[in-house]
Design an enzyme around this catalytic site. Structure first.
Site, PDB file in Angstrom:
ATOM      1  N   GLN A 260      -5.871   7.746 -16.288  1.00 51.29           N
ATOM      2  CA  GLN A 260      -4.736   7.731 -14.577  1.00 51.29           C
ATOM      3  C   GLN A 260      -5.203   8.662 -14.021  1.00 51.29           C
ATOM      4  O   GLN A 260      -6.044   8.569 -12.871  1.00 51.29           O
ATOM      5  CB  GLN A 260      -3.381   7.628 -14.807  1.00 51.29           C
ATOM      6  CG  GLN A 260      -2.848   7.347 -13.195  1.00 51.29           C
ATOM      7  CD  GLN A 260      -3.161   5.840 -13.229  1.00 51.29           C
ATOM      8  OE1 GLN A 260      -3.539   4.703 -14.390  1.00 51.29           O
ATOM      9  NE2 GLN A 260      -2.945   5.691 -12.294  1.00 51.29           N
ATOM     10  N   HIS A 263      -8.656   9.298 -11.630  1.00 52.31           N
ATOM     11  CA  HIS A 263      -8.965   8.016 -10.121  1.00 52.31           C
ATOM     12  C   HIS A 263      -8.263   9.568  -8.595  1.00 52.31           C
ATOM     13  O   HIS A 263      -9.030   9.067  -7.726  1.00 52.31           O
ATOM     14  CB  HIS A 263      -8.071   7.518 -10.248  1.00 52.31           C
ATOM     15  CG  HIS A 263      -7.720   6.086 -10.645  1.00 52.31           C
ATOM     16  ND1 HIS A 263      -8.214   5.457 -10.303  1.00 52.31           N
ATOM     17  CD2 HIS A 263      -6.968   5.721 -11.590  1.00 52.31           C
ATOM     18  CE1 HIS A 263      -8.957   3.771 -10.601  1.00 52.31           C
ATOM     19  NE2 HIS A 263      -8.078   4.063 -11.709  1.00 52.31           N
ATOM     20  N   GLU A 328       4.470   2.403 -11.329  1.00 52.45           N
ATOM     21  CA  GLU A 328       2.681   1.638 -10.477  1.00 52.45           C
ATOM     22  C   GLU A 328       2.281   0.599 -12.053  1.00 52.45           C
ATOM     23  O   GLU A 328       2.438  -0.498 -12.737  1.00 52.45           O
ATOM     24  CB  GLU A 328       1.611   2.152 -10.006  1.00 52.45           C
ATOM     25  CG  GLU A 328       0.758   1.687 -10.282  1.00 52.45           C
ATOM     26  CD  GLU A 328      -0.406   2.007  -9.206  1.00 52.45           C
ATOM     27  OE1 GLU A 328      -0.742   2.824  -9.810  1.00 52.45           O
ATOM     28  OE2 GLU A 328      -1.670   1.108  -8.569  1.00 52.45           O
ATOM     29  N   HIS A 329       2.264   1.812 -13.111  1.00 55.27           N
ATOM     30  CA  HIS A 329       1.681   1.502 -14.495  1.00 55.27           C
ATOM     31  C   HIS A 329       3.054   2.135 -15.654  1.00 55.27           C
ATOM     32  O   HIS A 329       3.250   3.031 -16.127  1.00 55.27           O
ATOM     33  CB  HIS A 329       0.114   1.943 -15.425  1.00 55.27           C
ATOM     34  CG  HIS A 329      -0.819   1.200 -13.826  1.00 55.27           C
ATOM     35  ND1 HIS A 329      -0.996   2.753 -13.114  1.00 55.27           N
ATOM     36  CD2 HIS A 329      -0.981   0.112 -13.701  1.00 55.27           C
ATOM     37  CE1 HIS A 329      -2.032   2.149 -12.902  1.00 55.27           C
ATOM     38  NE2 HIS A 329      -2.353   0.240 -12.797  1.00 55.27           N
ATOM     39  N   ASP A 362      -7.140  -2.542 -16.093  1.00 50.58           N
ATOM     40  CA  ASP A 362      -7.365  -2.575 -14.837  1.00 50.58           C
ATOM     41  C   ASP A 362      -8.464  -3.680 -14.670  1.00 50.58           C
ATOM     42  O   ASP A 362      -9.289  -3.535 -13.532  1.00 50.58           O
ATOM     43  CB  ASP A 362      -8.413  -1.425 -15.145  1.00 50.58           C
ATOM     44  CG  ASP A 362      -7.259   0.630 -14.173  1.00 50.58           C
ATOM     45  OD1 ASP A 362      -5.559  -0.182 -13.893  1.00 50.58           O
ATOM     46  OD2 ASP A 362      -7.342   1.391 -15.005  1.00 50.58           O
ATOM     47  N   HIS A 421      22.913 -25.755  21.519  1.00 50.28           N
ATOM     48  CA  HIS A 421      22.271 -26.263  19.666  1.00 50.28           C
ATOM     49  C   HIS A 421      23.457 -27.368  19.235  1.00 50.28           C
ATOM     50  O   HIS A 421      22.937 -27.954  18.405  1.00 50.28           O
ATOM     51  CB  HIS A 421      23.183 -25.254  18.625  1.00 50.28           C
ATOM     52  CG  HIS A 421      21.531 -24.046  18.406  1.00 50.28           C
ATOM     53  ND1 HIS A 421      20.949 -23.901  19.542  1.00 50.28           N
ATOM     54  CD2 HIS A 421      20.855 -23.189  17.845  1.00 50.28           C
ATOM     55  CE1 HIS A 421      19.877 -22.509  19.099  1.00 50.28           C
ATOM     56  NE2 HIS A 421      19.681 -22.615  17.850  1.00 50.28           N
TER      57      HIS A 421
END
Lengths: 431, 431
Positions: A260, A263, A328-329, A362, A421
């Site tokens: 991770q 990145h 996220e993960h 991934d 209406h």
């Protein structure tokens, strides 16, 4: 070295809160520049895009047609990419396709107890724009993760844009586009590419939705064109949370944390464990592995600045922390990950057990790697087929059931001061 | 009088294009003001909200607790609202509930042919903020349309904000909140209310998502807090497209066009018909009905400035026009509306047949009245249970199937220059 917290510390809540609210992203203020580019492309079309492409990508084309990637160029890219990579991309494509096919929502049509017909009807977005960054973050796997769900949804046209600074284009990205079934590719990028997709130019027909990651200019442009077209989420820096019991190989976990961290220097890797010994062993393994990691500089910075190791009394009791992080993960490297999953409320994707490193997801797991970052898993989901379809709701009354429910509509119309209406119902019932 | 087009005219395409691209909204540039308010509330919490409430709503409260609507106030509102309105709201609530319950997505968990376990798991957003405008557009039906799907989704906490300029609060709105099961109500509004919901204050706990319509300040605030929390779509002015064959009562159709027009001077009502005689009869009926419509000024302006009557050769051939308009509301007042529905690609909601005026859908049909405006039905859907849930994807490999697909992940990690990714897989396979 990452920060170390323990839920036995007196100041734990304050330090955990700091970890949660820490801003990892510096938002560049590019909004004024982007606004001007968008307006210019909207007004002048191809000519403006060509000018910005010279200016920002140092790529001088006589016409937009020249910036369209030809079939021959894609053929050439396919031969430049090693067969092993092509095979891996095709395996990934097939697995993404199979998984996402299960996400296709079903139409619904039914008659309620009083005879009113209702329903929901799903249709695909007709044309989608796919932004692919140039340079470092030009990943073929991202092309698959964005384009394949669109194809599964039934999107007829996928127009891809990818900047090629100084003419350089990643052949892997072209190969992935071919493998995913992208319809058109233009070597343009930045806010000018987003504008071309949103408004259309003489050469590029406008799309209805734009997806894919990009830099600050692209993100600002997407925010601005939102409404004219749909957009996907604005992705922040990536993050992983590993929940591990004592019975783990520290080297495996260290590898996951560094996968991770490599990145981005603002990526975040967090370990939660009930074993202080494992925590120390993982910290040591991270330092050891950093020595041989090609992207050690990036990963080291991420681990040092944003990494965290949290030692807790017991893992079950730590689930509220997991849900507050809303990662996220999320890896659950524990003996019974399925039992623990039941307690997960907020997470983009969960990787169960010791043999599911996040990196599988991934690439070839089949699930999508475009996932909610920065705690947005509290309210949003990863990319799916649902992002490329839209629902039309259906209502059908006959004279009889309009007579039954119409009076309530008349009452509410009048209560809201909307007599028109009320009248549109009353006139059909001779009321 | 609305503009009249015919698809036989030589300049039809140009005029239709003008109709499509006509901007009905003036976007006020309130972004700088809103940014300052958001920052202030984020820093100073309750104190800032109280100050803005004095300033904008002329409501001087000593504490936020004072701005929280008490159960006694809601009890009082319930007695102030006529029983017929309460009954109509309860009927609407029940019908919205039944319809939206069918939208709840199902979890999925399966094992693929090589033994990898995959899945999707849906969970509700924990806390939702509901913005309700004060003044004119303070509609009880909108409270139901936003709150009921959230309840169906399983949202535990719905915090409603509604400004009460000079202390005035619509008792219908409080009654609707009670009937829908809203958890908390604060009499605050504007960007300060959006900030309080997004960031939290001493008194108001932060939510994860904010829904509901508002003015330019509210819309700008929602755009800005997007990311910190989720938001729903930014609603534009409302619109209806009526597709009608010759066999219609012109008065019914005129009533439908005016029901839309009375919402807002920038609302839009369009009629497409294959009968020039019907077109003329409807135009005449609109003028006639305007004379007795309480909101004649608004409706008349909308019809004059943005209304359109399009006469076409045949209705089937007009379906591409219908899909380009991508209307929020689409009425199919034709003999076989279901056959025509098959050709609809872009529409927020479709009302089938002669006995389904759009107003039924606004109140008691059961489907949602929060729908995509301004052609956004090309890429988005009306509000539904899906807006209040999020999906976590699930992946589980064992040693054996990681051995099967892992090498492809390693190949792609290396191809992308992410050796740490490759290593996290390889280390588990002793590769």
């Amino acid at each position: 070295m990452a920060v170390r917290l323990s839920d036995k510390d007196a100041d734990f809540e304050a330090r955990f809160q700091t970890l949660l609210s820490g801003k990892r992203e510096v938002s560049e203020d590019v909004d004024q520049v982007v606004r001007a580019i968008l307006e210019d492309v909207r007004e002048r079309g191809d000519a403006a895009v060509l000018e910005y492409t010279v200016k920002f990508d140092r790529l001088d084309a006589a016409s937009m047609a020249e910036l369209k990637v030809s079939e021959a160029e894609i053929d050439a890219a396919m031969t430049q990419v090693p067969q092993s990579t092509i095979d891996a991309l095709m395996l990934a494509r097939d697995r993404i396709q199979s998984h996402h096919a299960r996400q296709m929502p079903k139409d619904d049509r039914y008659t309620d107890p009083i005879g009113v017909e209702l329903g929901s009807r799903w249709t695909a977005v007709e044309a989608v724009g796919l932004y692919v960054p140039g340079g470092l973050a030009s990943y073929p796997s991202s092309v698959l993760m964005n384009a394949v769900p669109a194809k599964v949804a039934g999107v007829e046209r996928i127009a891809m844009v990818v900047p090629s600074p100084d003419g350089a284009l990643n052949p892997q990205v072209l190969a992935a586009a071919r493998i995913a079934g992208v319809s058109e590719i233009y070597r343009i990028g930045g806010a000018q590419a987003v504008a071309a997709l949103a408004y259309g130019t003489e050469t590029i027909a406008a799309v209805s939705k734009i997806v894919g990651p990009g830099n600050a200019f692209v993100a600002a442009a997407k925010r601005r064109v939102f409404g004219t077209v749909g957009i996907d989420m604005i992705a922040g820096p990536s993050e992983v949370l590993v929940v591990a019991d004592a019975d783990n190989d520290p080297d495996w976990l260290a590898a996951d944390l560094l996968a991770q961290a490599e990145h981005d220097a603002v990526a975040q890797s967090i370990l939660i464990t009930d074993s202080a010994d494992l925590a120390t062993a993982v910290e040591e393994a991270v330092e050891r592995q950093l020595k041989t990691l090609p992207k050690a500089e990036i990963a080291g910075a991420s681990w040092r600045d944003f990494g965290a190791v949290i030692v807790v009394e017991d893992l079950d009791g730590a689930m509220p922390l997991v849900n507050r992080i809303a990662a996220e993960h999320l890896e659950l490297a524990v003996a019974d990950p399925d039992a623990m999953l039941e307690k997960v409320r907020n997470a983009g994707a969960v990787f169960l057990g010791r043999y599911t490193p996040e990196a599988v997801g991934d690439y070839v797991g089949g699930s999508n790697h475009v996932l909610p970052t920065a705690r947005s898993a509290r309210f949003s989901s990863g990319l799916s087929v649902l992002d490329f379809v839209k629902r039309t709701s259906i209502l059908k009354c006959n004279a009889e059931n309009l007579r039954q429910i119409g009076p309530a509509a008349i009452a509410l119309g009048k209560a809201e001061g909307l007599d028109g209406h009320a009248r549109s119902v009353a006139i059909r019932l001779n009321l």
